[in-house]
Motif scaffolding. Structure first.
Motif, PDB file in Angstrom:
ATOM      1  N   PRO A  32       0.831  -1.213   0.000  1.00 13.96           N
ATOM      2  CA  PRO A  32       0.000   0.000   0.000  1.00 13.96           C
ATOM      3  C   PRO A  32       0.865   1.262   0.000  1.00 13.96           C
ATOM      4  CG  PRO A  32      -0.089  -1.104   2.136  1.00 13.96           C
ATOM      5  CD  PRO A  32       0.708  -1.978   1.229  1.00 13.96           C
ATOM      6  N   ALA A  33       0.358   2.282  -0.668  1.00 16.29           N
ATOM      7  CA  ALA A  33       1.071   3.558  -0.729  1.00 16.29           C
ATOM      8  C   ALA A  33       0.795   4.376   0.533  1.00 16.29           C
ATOM      9  CB  ALA A  33       0.631   4.346  -1.957  1.00 16.29           C
ATOM     10  N   VAL A  34       1.775   5.127   0.983  1.00 16.31           N
ATOM     11  CA  VAL A  34       1.619   6.037   2.112  1.00 16.31           C
ATOM     12  C   VAL A  34       0.645   7.150   1.733  1.00 16.31           C
ATOM     13  CG1 VAL A  34       2.860   7.745   3.503  1.00 16.31           C
ATOM     14  CG2 VAL A  34       3.847   5.492   3.138  1.00 16.31           C
ATOM     15  N   SER A  35       0.666   7.521   0.466  1.00 18.86           N
ATOM     16  CA  SER A  35      -0.199   8.582  -0.041  1.00 18.86           C
ATOM     17  C   SER A  35      -0.327   8.429  -1.553  1.00 18.86           C
ATOM     18  CB  SER A  35       0.438   9.935   0.283  1.00 18.86           C
ATOM     19  OG  SER A  35      -0.114  10.963  -0.493  1.00 18.86           O
ATOM     20  N   LEU A  36      -1.399   8.949  -2.111  1.00 20.32           N
ATOM     21  CA  LEU A  36      -1.536   8.945  -3.571  1.00 20.32           C
ATOM     22  C   LEU A  36      -0.438   9.779  -4.223  1.00 20.32           C
ATOM     23  CD1 LEU A  36      -5.408   9.302  -3.994  1.00 20.32           C
ATOM     24  CD2 LEU A  36      -4.009   7.261  -4.355  1.00 20.32           C
ATOM     25  N   LEU A  37       0.057  10.776  -3.494  1.00 17.55           N
ATOM     26  CA  LEU A  37       1.121  11.632  -4.019  1.00 17.55           C
ATOM     27  C   LEU A  37       2.508  11.002  -3.866  1.00 17.55           C
ATOM     28  CD1 LEU A  37      -0.151  15.040  -2.615  1.00 17.55           C
ATOM     29  CD2 LEU A  37      -0.414  14.132  -4.932  1.00 17.55           C
ATOM     30  N   LEU A  38       2.576   9.850  -3.195  1.00 21.04           N
ATOM     31  CA  LEU A  38       3.836   9.132  -3.007  1.00 21.04           C
ATOM     32  C   LEU A  38       3.664   7.690  -3.493  1.00 21.04           C
ATOM     33  CD1 LEU A  38       4.592  10.403   0.623  1.00 21.04           C
ATOM     34  CD2 LEU A  38       5.618  11.243  -1.498  1.00 21.04           C
ATOM     35  N   PRO A  39       3.496   7.509  -4.809  1.00 25.34           N
ATOM     36  CA  PRO A  39       3.234   6.161  -5.327  1.00 25.34           C
ATOM     37  C   PRO A  39       4.429   5.222  -5.108  1.00 25.34           C
ATOM     38  CG  PRO A  39       3.663   7.687  -7.129  1.00 25.34           C
ATOM     39  CD  PRO A  39       3.596   8.509  -5.871  1.00 25.34           C
ATOM     40  N   VAL A  40       4.115   3.951  -4.938  1.00 27.80           N
ATOM     41  CA  VAL A  40       5.165   2.964  -4.666  1.00 27.80           C
ATOM     42  C   VAL A  40       5.990   2.626  -5.901  1.00 27.80           C
ATOM     43  CG1 VAL A  40       4.002   1.950  -2.686  1.00 27.80           C
ATOM     44  CG2 VAL A  40       3.559   1.040  -4.960  1.00 27.80           C
ATOM     45  N   ASN A  41       5.534   3.007  -7.091  1.00 27.64           N
ATOM     46  CA  ASN A  41       6.293   2.678  -8.301  1.00 27.64           C
ATOM     47  C   ASN A  41       7.490   3.608  -8.522  1.00 27.64           C
ATOM     48  OD1 ASN A  41       4.910   4.962  -9.054  1.00 27.64           O
ATOM     49  ND2 ASN A  41       4.024   4.094 -10.921  1.00 27.64           N
ATOM     50  N   ARG A  42       7.648   4.602  -7.666  1.00 23.95           N
ATOM     51  CA  ARG A  42       8.851   5.448  -7.681  1.00 23.95           C
ATOM     52  C   ARG A  42       9.676   5.127  -6.449  1.00 23.95           C
ATOM     53  NH1 ARG A  42       7.300  11.436  -8.048  1.00 23.95           N
ATOM     54  NH2 ARG A  42       9.461  11.626  -7.365  1.00 23.95           N
ATOM     55  N   ALA A  43      10.934   4.857  -6.645  1.00 23.31           N
ATOM     56  CA  ALA A  43      11.799   4.451  -5.537  1.00 23.31           C
ATOM     57  C   ALA A  43      12.054   5.587  -4.556  1.00 23.31           C
ATOM     58  CB  ALA A  43      13.122   3.919  -6.065  1.00 23.31           C
ATOM     59  N   LEU A  44      12.107   6.806  -5.066  1.00 19.34           N
ATOM     60  CA  LEU A  44      12.500   7.937  -4.239  1.00 19.34           C
ATOM     61  C   LEU A  44      11.618   9.141  -4.536  1.00 19.34           C
ATOM     62  CD1 LEU A  44      14.917   8.715  -2.310  1.00 19.34           C
ATOM     63  CD2 LEU A  44      15.989   9.684  -4.317  1.00 19.34           C
ATOM     64  N   HIS A  45      11.188   9.818  -3.490  1.00 17.85           N
ATOM     65  CA  HIS A  45      10.392  11.037  -3.616  1.00 17.85           C
ATOM     66  C   HIS A  45      11.148  12.134  -2.886  1.00 17.85           C
ATOM     67  CE1 HIS A  45       6.879   8.768  -5.017  1.00 17.85           C
ATOM     68  NE2 HIS A  45       7.288   7.847  -4.152  1.00 17.85           N
ATOM     69  N   GLU A  46      11.235  13.305  -3.517  1.00 22.89           N
ATOM     70  CA  GLU A  46      11.989  14.406  -2.926  1.00 22.89           C
ATOM     71  C   GLU A  46      11.208  15.696  -3.099  1.00 22.89           C
ATOM     72  OE1 GLU A  46      16.534  16.186  -3.117  1.00 22.89           O
ATOM     73  OE2 GLU A  46      15.922  14.611  -4.487  1.00 22.89           O
ATOM     74  N   ASP A  47      11.244  16.545  -2.046  1.00 21.13           N
ATOM     75  CA  ASP A  47      10.546  17.825  -2.096  1.00 21.13           C
ATOM     76  C   ASP A  47      11.274  18.818  -1.204  1.00 21.13           C
ATOM     77  OD1 ASP A  47       8.679  19.913  -2.284  1.00 21.13           O
ATOM     78  OD2 ASP A  47       6.986  18.541  -2.246  1.00 21.13           O
ATOM     79  N   GLY A  48      11.182  20.087  -1.546  1.00 20.87           N
ATOM     80  CA  GLY A  48      11.819  21.133  -0.754  1.00 20.87           C
ATOM     81  C   GLY A  48      11.149  21.359   0.581  1.00 20.87           C
ATOM     82  N   ASP A  49       9.860  21.019   0.672  1.00 26.30           N
ATOM     83  CA  ASP A  49       9.127  21.139   1.926  1.00 26.30           C
ATOM     84  C   ASP A  49       8.535  19.773   2.260  1.00 26.30           C
ATOM     85  OD1 ASP A  49       8.186  22.371   4.174  1.00 26.30           O
ATOM     86  OD2 ASP A  49       6.634  23.534   3.175  1.00 26.30           O
ATOM     87  N   LEU A  50       8.021  19.643   3.449  1.00 28.40           N
ATOM     88  CA  LEU A  50       7.427  18.388   3.887  1.00 28.40           C
ATOM     89  C   LEU A  50       6.263  18.031   2.962  1.00 28.40           C
ATOM     90  CD1 LEU A  50       7.589  16.239   6.097  1.00 28.40           C
ATOM     91  CD2 LEU A  50       6.038  17.628   7.451  1.00 28.40           C
ATOM     92  N   PHE A  51       6.145  16.764   2.628  1.00 32.08           N
ATOM     93  CA  PHE A  51       5.089  16.295   1.731  1.00 32.08           C
ATOM     94  C   PHE A  51       3.713  16.603   2.337  1.00 32.08           C
ATOM     95  CE2 PHE A  51       8.823  13.603   1.215  1.00 32.08           C
ATOM     96  CZ  PHE A  51       9.064  13.745  -0.146  1.00 32.08           C
ATOM     97  N   PRO A  52       2.768  17.083   1.522  1.00 27.68           N
ATOM     98  CA  PRO A  52       1.460  17.479   2.052  1.00 27.68           C
ATOM     99  C   PRO A  52       0.761  16.383   2.863  1.00 27.68           C
ATOM    100  CG  PRO A  52       1.673  18.206  -0.215  1.00 27.68           C
ATOM    101  CD  PRO A  52       2.875  17.352   0.084  1.00 27.68           C
ATOM    102  N   SER A  53       0.897  15.135   2.424  1.00 26.52           N
ATOM    103  CA  SER A  53       0.231  14.046   3.143  1.00 26.52           C
ATOM    104  C   SER A  53       0.863  13.795   4.507  1.00 26.52           C
ATOM    105  CB  SER A  53       0.268  12.760   2.319  1.00 26.52           C
ATOM    106  OG  SER A  53       1.609  12.403   2.031  1.00 26.52           O
ATOM    107  N   MET A  54       2.063  14.289   4.732  1.00 21.62           N
ATOM    108  CA  MET A  54       2.716  14.181   6.038  1.00 21.62           C
ATOM    109  C   MET A  54       2.515  15.456   6.850  1.00 21.62           C
ATOM    110  SD  MET A  54       6.153  12.190   4.969  1.00 21.62           S
ATOM    111  CE  MET A  54       6.051  10.623   4.108  1.00 21.62           C
TER     112      MET A  54
END
Length: 131
Positions: A47-69
């Protein structure tokens, strides 16, 4: 050097948190110059932590904290109580997430690496107060 900032069990700096789904570690949130999230398993069926953090991408990066977090950060009265309780400490978003533990919105939780359960689990039940 890491020192106790007066918070039970929380270090002065938090650079990494385990991200859990219903109490099971699903990935890790890392604070570098940006926020980085990566799943701990290479399994697209998980299961994905969020729709904005899909599991099919190994790495997610953002300048600010992810909205779902970010939606799990305390605000209002609870935020003011935390700031008052840890008056002399420099509280970051990573500290706030660690303090929220598994008590946030939905099934997503946060904990310090290597710790079982949420940091608030040793608090007295029904007290209604900040740690």
């Amino acid at each position: 050097m890491t020192s106790d900032m007066g918070t039970p069990g929380l270090p002065e700096r938090i650079k990494r948190l385990d991200v859990t789904l219903s109490g099971t570690v699903a990935g890790e949130l890392i604070r570098e110059s940006t926020y980085v999230f990566r799943y701990t398993r290479d399994d697209e069926a998980q299961p994905a932590v969020s729709l904005l953090l899909p599991v099919n991408r190994a790495l997610h990066e953002d300048g600010d904290l992810f909205p779902s977090m970010e939606m799990n950060l305390p605000e209002g009265f609870l935020f003011q109580q935390i700031i008052e309780w840890f008056r002399k400490a420099q509280i970051t978003k990573m500290h706030l997430l660690a303090l929220m533990g598994d008590g946030g919105i939905g099934w997503v939780g946060f904990r310090l690496p290597g710790r079982a359960g949420d940091p608030g689990s040793d608090r007295q039940e029904g007290g209604g107060s900040v740690p």
